[in-house]
Motif scaffolding. Structure first.
Motif, PDB file in Angstrom:
ATOM      1  N   GLY A   1       0.823  -1.207   0.000  1.00 20.06           N
ATOM      2  CA  GLY A   1       0.000   0.000   0.000  1.00 20.06           C
ATOM      3  C   GLY A   1       0.856   1.256   0.000  1.00 20.06           C
ATOM      4  O   GLY A   1       1.753   1.402   0.836  1.00 20.06           O
ATOM      5  N   ARG A   2       0.581   2.155  -0.947  1.00 17.62           N
ATOM      6  CA  ARG A   2       1.343   3.414  -1.051  1.00 17.62           C
ATOM      7  C   ARG A   2       0.735   4.433  -0.099  1.00 17.62           C
ATOM      8  O   ARG A   2      -0.421   4.817  -0.239  1.00 17.62           O
ATOM      9  N   ARG A   3       1.539   4.861   0.882  1.00 19.73           N
ATOM     10  CA  ARG A   3       1.032   5.704   1.974  1.00 19.73           C
ATOM     11  C   ARG A   3       0.533   7.066   1.498  1.00 19.73           C
ATOM     12  O   ARG A   3      -0.296   7.677   2.155  1.00 19.73           O
ATOM     13  N   GLU A   4       1.039   7.534   0.363  1.00 15.97           N
ATOM     14  CA  GLU A   4       0.618   8.861  -0.114  1.00 15.97           C
ATOM     15  C   GLU A   4      -0.404   8.770  -1.246  1.00 15.97           C
ATOM     16  O   GLU A   4      -0.746   9.778  -1.856  1.00 15.97           O
ATOM     17  N   ASN A   5      -0.901   7.553  -1.505  1.00 11.68           N
ATOM     18  CA  ASN A   5      -1.897   7.369  -2.558  1.00 11.68           C
ATOM     19  C   ASN A   5      -3.271   7.256  -1.892  1.00 11.68           C
ATOM     20  O   ASN A   5      -3.540   6.325  -1.143  1.00 11.68           O
ATOM     21  N   GLU A   6      -4.128   8.232  -2.191  1.00  9.95           N
ATOM     22  CA  GLU A   6      -5.427   8.304  -1.524  1.00  9.95           C
ATOM     23  C   GLU A   6      -6.262   7.040  -1.755  1.00  9.95           C
ATOM     24  O   GLU A   6      -6.886   6.507  -0.838  1.00  9.95           O
ATOM     25  N   GLY A   7      -6.256   6.545  -3.000  1.00  8.10           N
ATOM     26  CA  GLY A   7      -7.001   5.327  -3.335  1.00  8.10           C
ATOM     27  C   GLY A   7      -6.517   4.131  -2.530  1.00  8.10           C
ATOM     28  O   GLY A   7      -7.327   3.346  -2.008  1.00  8.10           O
ATOM     29  N   ASP A   8      -5.183   3.978  -2.426  1.00 14.23           N
ATOM     30  CA  ASP A   8      -4.616   2.877  -1.635  1.00 14.23           C
ATOM     31  C   ASP A   8      -5.035   3.005  -0.177  1.00 14.23           C
ATOM     32  O   ASP A   8      -5.433   2.022   0.455  1.00 14.23           O
ATOM     33  N   ARG A   9      -4.945   4.222   0.359  1.00 16.43           N
ATOM     34  CA  ARG A   9      -5.292   4.437   1.775  1.00 16.43           C
ATOM     35  C   ARG A   9      -6.764   4.106   2.037  1.00 16.43           C
ATOM     36  O   ARG A   9      -7.105   3.491   3.045  1.00 16.43           O
ATOM     37  N   GLU A  10      -7.631   4.512   1.109  1.00 17.31           N
ATOM     38  CA  GLU A  10      -9.063   4.237   1.259  1.00 17.31           C
ATOM     39  C   GLU A  10      -9.328   2.729   1.242  1.00 17.31           C
ATOM     40  O   GLU A  10     -10.110   2.218   2.044  1.00 17.31           O
ATOM     41  N   GLN A  11      -8.669   2.018   0.311  1.00 19.26           N
ATOM     42  CA  GLN A  11      -8.872   0.571   0.239  1.00 19.26           C
ATOM     43  C   GLN A  11      -8.306  -0.141   1.470  1.00 19.26           C
ATOM     44  O   GLN A  11      -8.895  -1.106   1.957  1.00 19.26           O
ATOM     45  N   MET A  12      -7.175   0.350   1.969  1.00 15.48           N
ATOM     46  CA  MET A  12      -6.597  -0.257   3.173  1.00 15.48           C
ATOM     47  C   MET A  12      -7.564  -0.101   4.352  1.00 15.48           C
ATOM     48  O   MET A  12      -7.739  -1.022   5.148  1.00 15.48           O
ATOM     49  N   ALA A  13      -8.199   1.054   4.437  1.00 12.93           N
ATOM     50  CA  ALA A  13      -9.193   1.276   5.504  1.00 12.93           C
ATOM     51  C   ALA A  13     -10.417   0.388   5.280  1.00 12.93           C
ATOM     52  O   ALA A  13     -10.903  -0.270   6.202  1.00 12.93           O
ATOM     53  N   GLN A  14     -10.883   0.346   4.036  1.00 10.45           N
ATOM     54  CA  GLN A  14     -12.079  -0.435   3.684  1.00 10.45           C
ATOM     55  C   GLN A  14     -11.912  -1.918   4.029  1.00 10.45           C
ATOM     56  O   GLN A  14     -12.818  -2.550   4.569  1.00 10.45           O
TER      57      GLN A  14
ATOM     58  N   ALA B   1       8.033  -7.697  -2.362  1.00  9.87           N
ATOM     59  CA  ALA B   1       7.000  -6.691  -2.082  1.00  9.87           C
ATOM     60  C   ALA B   1       7.597  -5.520  -1.287  1.00  9.87           C
ATOM     61  O   ALA B   1       7.387  -4.348  -1.628  1.00  9.87           O
ATOM     62  N   GLY B   2       8.357  -5.855  -0.237  1.00  6.17           N
ATOM     63  CA  GLY B   2       8.976  -4.800   0.576  1.00  6.17           C
ATOM     64  C   GLY B   2       9.944  -3.957  -0.224  1.00  6.17           C
ATOM     65  O   GLY B   2       9.982  -2.726  -0.099  1.00  6.17           O
ATOM     66  N   ALA B   3      10.720  -4.604  -1.083  1.00  2.46           N
ATOM     67  CA  ALA B   3      11.699  -3.886  -1.905  1.00  2.46           C
ATOM     68  C   ALA B   3      11.006  -3.005  -2.952  1.00  2.46           C
ATOM     69  O   ALA B   3      11.418  -1.874  -3.199  1.00  2.46           O
ATOM     70  N   LYS B   4       9.935  -3.517  -3.551  1.00  3.55           N
ATOM     71  CA  LYS B   4       9.200  -2.731  -4.544  1.00  3.55           C
ATOM     72  C   LYS B   4       8.661  -1.445  -3.925  1.00  3.55           C
ATOM     73  O   LYS B   4       8.706  -0.384  -4.536  1.00  3.55           O
ATOM     74  N   ASN B   5       8.152  -1.552  -2.686  1.00  4.38           N
ATOM     75  CA  ASN B   5       7.560  -0.376  -2.037  1.00  4.38           C
ATOM     76  C   ASN B   5       8.542   0.292  -1.072  1.00  4.38           C
ATOM     77  O   ASN B   5       8.158   0.735   0.015  1.00  4.38           O
ATOM     78  N   PHE B   6       9.815   0.388  -1.492  1.00  9.06           N
ATOM     79  CA  PHE B   6      10.857   0.970  -0.627  1.00  9.06           C
ATOM     80  C   PHE B   6      10.576   2.427  -0.270  1.00  9.06           C
ATOM     81  O   PHE B   6      11.136   2.947   0.691  1.00  9.06           O
ATOM     82  N   LYS B   7       9.697   3.087  -1.020  1.00 11.29           N
ATOM     83  CA  LYS B   7       9.386   4.486  -0.669  1.00 11.29           C
ATOM     84  C   LYS B   7       8.741   4.550   0.711  1.00 11.29           C
ATOM     85  O   LYS B   7       8.831   5.563   1.392  1.00 11.29           O
ATOM     86  N   ASP B   8       8.075   3.459   1.115  1.00  9.02           N
ATOM     87  CA  ASP B   8       7.368   3.448   2.399  1.00  9.02           C
ATOM     88  C   ASP B   8       7.832   2.365   3.365  1.00  9.02           C
ATOM     89  O   ASP B   8       7.540   2.446   4.561  1.00  9.02           O
ATOM     90  N   VAL B   9       8.520   1.339   2.851  1.00  4.75           N
ATOM     91  CA  VAL B   9       8.790   0.144   3.660  1.00  4.75           C
ATOM     92  C   VAL B   9      10.284  -0.165   3.720  1.00  4.75           C
ATOM     93  O   VAL B   9      10.996  -0.017   2.728  1.00  4.75           O
ATOM     94  N   VAL B  10      10.723  -0.615   4.888  1.00  6.26           N
ATOM     95  CA  VAL B  10      12.102  -1.094   5.069  1.00  6.26           C
ATOM     96  C   VAL B  10      12.079  -2.610   4.905  1.00  6.26           C
ATOM     97  O   VAL B  10      11.308  -3.294   5.577  1.00  6.26           O
ATOM     98  N   ILE B  11      12.920  -3.136   4.022  1.00  2.00           N
ATOM     99  CA  ILE B  11      13.012  -4.586   3.846  1.00  2.00           C
ATOM    100  C   ILE B  11      14.396  -5.067   4.283  1.00  2.00           C
ATOM    101  O   ILE B  11      15.414  -4.607   3.761  1.00  2.00           O
TER     102      ILE B  11
END
Length: 197
Positions: free
Chosen positions: A81-94, A137-147
């Motif tokens: 989930g991309r922390r700065e993507n509104e759609g991702d954040r909404e789906q994570m909450a949903q 997955a962690g490496a792909k989303n390195f903008k938000d995640v430490v792998i």
């Protein structure tokens, strides 16, 4: 873009536990929440720390003799989930997907199993699926995640935690991502080489 990310939740799934205790101690001191499965979860609890079962998040048990534990949208959604993507954040909450900020993996020892002269069935069972998927997955989303892709990197993360507390900058995360794809590439090369022999 906010380059600094705070580590609040860590998913830990490792084969080798040696050296993990020091890292757990520091993460716990920093207030990081632990999420894990099976033997790793037991190890974390034996060190005296609270650890939420992945099964409690996914509402699925570990199945097929442990072949399927972490492979679930609630786990991978929490990593990808991309922390700065509104759609991702909404789906994570949903879908009640928790944010996972740190992933620590140490893969099944495929090469050591081959070298030990094990039979084909044992070798096949040492092809890590969940672990390698978590690494990618962690490496792909390195903008938000430490792998942290292997026990060789435990001390690297510990060093960062000792200097900065439970937060990393984009350079740290990109460095870990590069190492993660190195681990993934080496692992797949070893498996490919065994299959083609």
């Amino acid at each position: 873009m906010a380059e600094v990310r705070k580590i609040k939740t860590a998913l830990i799934s490792v084969f080798h536990k040696d050296g993990l205790d020091e890292l757990l101690k520091k993460l716990n001191e920093e207030g990081v929440r632990f999420l894990s499965t099976g033997g790793t979860q037991k190890f974390i609890e034996e060190q005296g720390y609270d650890c939420q079962k992945v099964e409690d998040v996914t509402t699925y048990p570990s199945i097929l003799g442990g072949r399927v534990k972490t492979l679930h949208p609630k786990v991978f959604g929490g990593i990808l989930g991309r922390r700065e993507n509104e759609g991702d954040r909404e789906q994570m909450a949903q879908y009640e997907i928790p944010e996972i900020d740190l992933v620590i993996v140490d893969l099944y020892p495929f090469e050591q199993t081959v070298a030990s002269g094990a039979d084909e069935a044992d070798i096949i069972e040492k092809i890590d699926i969940g672990g390698i998927s978590l690494i990618r997955a962690g490496a792909k989303n390195f903008k938000d995640v430490v792998i942290v892709p292997s026990k060789a990197e435990y001390s690297v993360l510990l060093d960062i935690l000792n200097k900065k507390g439970a937060q990393t900058d984009i350079e740290d995360r990109k460095m870990f991502a590069a190492r993660a794809f190195g681990v993934s590439s080496h692992y797949d090369t070893a498996i490919h080489s065994w299959f083609t022999k």
